[in-house]
Scaffold this motif. Sequence first.
Motif, PDB file in Angstrom:
ATOM      1  N   UNK A  70       0.838  -1.202   0.000  1.00 50.04           N
ATOM      2  CA  UNK A  70       0.000   0.000   0.000  1.00 50.04           C
ATOM      3  C   UNK A  70       0.875   1.254   0.000  1.00 50.04           C
ATOM      4  N   UNK A  71       1.885   1.259   0.859  1.00 50.90           N
ATOM      5  CA  UNK A  71       2.795   2.411   0.915  1.00 50.90           C
ATOM      6  C   UNK A  71       3.571   2.551  -0.395  1.00 50.90           C
ATOM      7  N   UNK A  72       4.032   1.443  -0.949  1.00 51.79           N
ATOM      8  CA  UNK A  72       4.831   1.489  -2.171  1.00 51.79           C
ATOM      9  C   UNK A  72       4.004   1.996  -3.348  1.00 51.79           C
ATOM     10  N   UNK A  73       2.741   1.583  -3.417  1.00 53.19           N
ATOM     11  CA  UNK A  73       1.872   2.078  -4.494  1.00 53.19           C
ATOM     12  C   UNK A  73       1.755   3.598  -4.423  1.00 53.19           C
ATOM     13  N   UNK A  74       1.646   4.126  -3.219  1.00 54.47           N
ATOM     14  CA  UNK A  74       1.547   5.580  -3.075  1.00 54.47           C
ATOM     15  C   UNK A  74       2.864   6.277  -3.418  1.00 54.47           C
ATOM     16  N   UNK A 122      -2.807   5.782 -13.522  1.00 56.91           N
ATOM     17  CA  UNK A 122      -4.133   5.197 -13.287  1.00 56.91           C
ATOM     18  C   UNK A 122      -4.023   3.753 -12.799  1.00 56.91           C
ATOM     19  N   UNK A 123      -3.077   3.004 -13.344  1.00 56.68           N
ATOM     20  CA  UNK A 123      -2.883   1.618 -12.897  1.00 56.68           C
ATOM     21  C   UNK A 123      -2.399   1.569 -11.451  1.00 56.68           C
ATOM     22  N   UNK A 124      -1.495   2.463 -11.095  1.00 60.97           N
ATOM     23  CA  UNK A 124      -0.999   2.499  -9.716  1.00 60.97           C
ATOM     24  C   UNK A 124      -2.108   2.915  -8.750  1.00 60.97           C
ATOM     25  N   UNK A 125      -2.917   3.872  -9.150  1.00 62.85           N
ATOM     26  CA  UNK A 125      -4.031   4.299  -8.299  1.00 62.85           C
ATOM     27  C   UNK A 125      -5.044   3.174  -8.119  1.00 62.85           C
ATOM     28  N   UNK A 126      -5.295   2.424  -9.180  1.00 64.85           N
ATOM     29  CA  UNK A 126      -6.235   1.300  -9.086  1.00 64.85           C
ATOM     30  C   UNK A 126      -5.694   0.218  -8.155  1.00 64.85           C
ATOM     31  N   UNK A 127      -4.398  -0.039  -8.224  1.00 65.39           N
ATOM     32  CA  UNK A 127      -3.803  -1.046  -7.344  1.00 65.39           C
ATOM     33  C   UNK A 127      -3.857  -0.581  -5.892  1.00 65.39           C
ATOM     34  N   UNK A 128      -3.530   0.675  -5.641  1.00 64.65           N
ATOM     35  CA  UNK A 128      -3.599   1.200  -4.279  1.00 64.65           C
ATOM     36  C   UNK A 128      -5.025   1.112  -3.736  1.00 64.65           C
TER      37      UNK A 128
END
Length: 174
Positions: free
Chosen positions: A106-110, A140-146
């Motif tokens: 979660x932290x890494x995605x942010x 957008x992909x990173x936001x969706x994963x987070x």
Amino acid sequence: MTNIQEALRDLFITGTKNMHAVEKQALSIMTPQVARIEHYPEVADRLRAHIEETNDQLARIDEVLTSFDTSASALKDLGLSMTGGMAAMAHSIAGDEILKNSFANYAFEHFEIAGYKSLLTMAEDAGFAEATALFNQSLQEEQAMAQWIDESLPMVTRRYAGLYAESGSFTAKV
């Protein structure tokens, strides 16, 4: 090209190389996690999908770097991949590995979201339209994963707690 334009171009290229290394680090974190997951098929499936997205993101970054007649930094890629592998290994010895992995992911995605937002700001200011389109997709992909991690954390926590209750041990399987 003015000094400001040249400086922005250099910063953008350096940031893009850094982002390439960050995405390599992400792969070195996620890949061992997927191999160890046993009781959380939803997490494994989503991580596999995000690994594919990450490989696509690396291809986009390579495309941007090629458009500037440069390439990724092998040294940065190696360095961050090694630290990602060490982080994954450190979590694997923890009894609550799945929880620690979820928090770290979660932290890494942010972290990645912030990196793409910064690159997008520079690309927009410098008029690098091709990079803007490519990096918006990655953002957008990173936001969706987070968001997925955020929404799935209660399920992961409850399942871990249930496995812990059944086994009476922090060494409940991942």
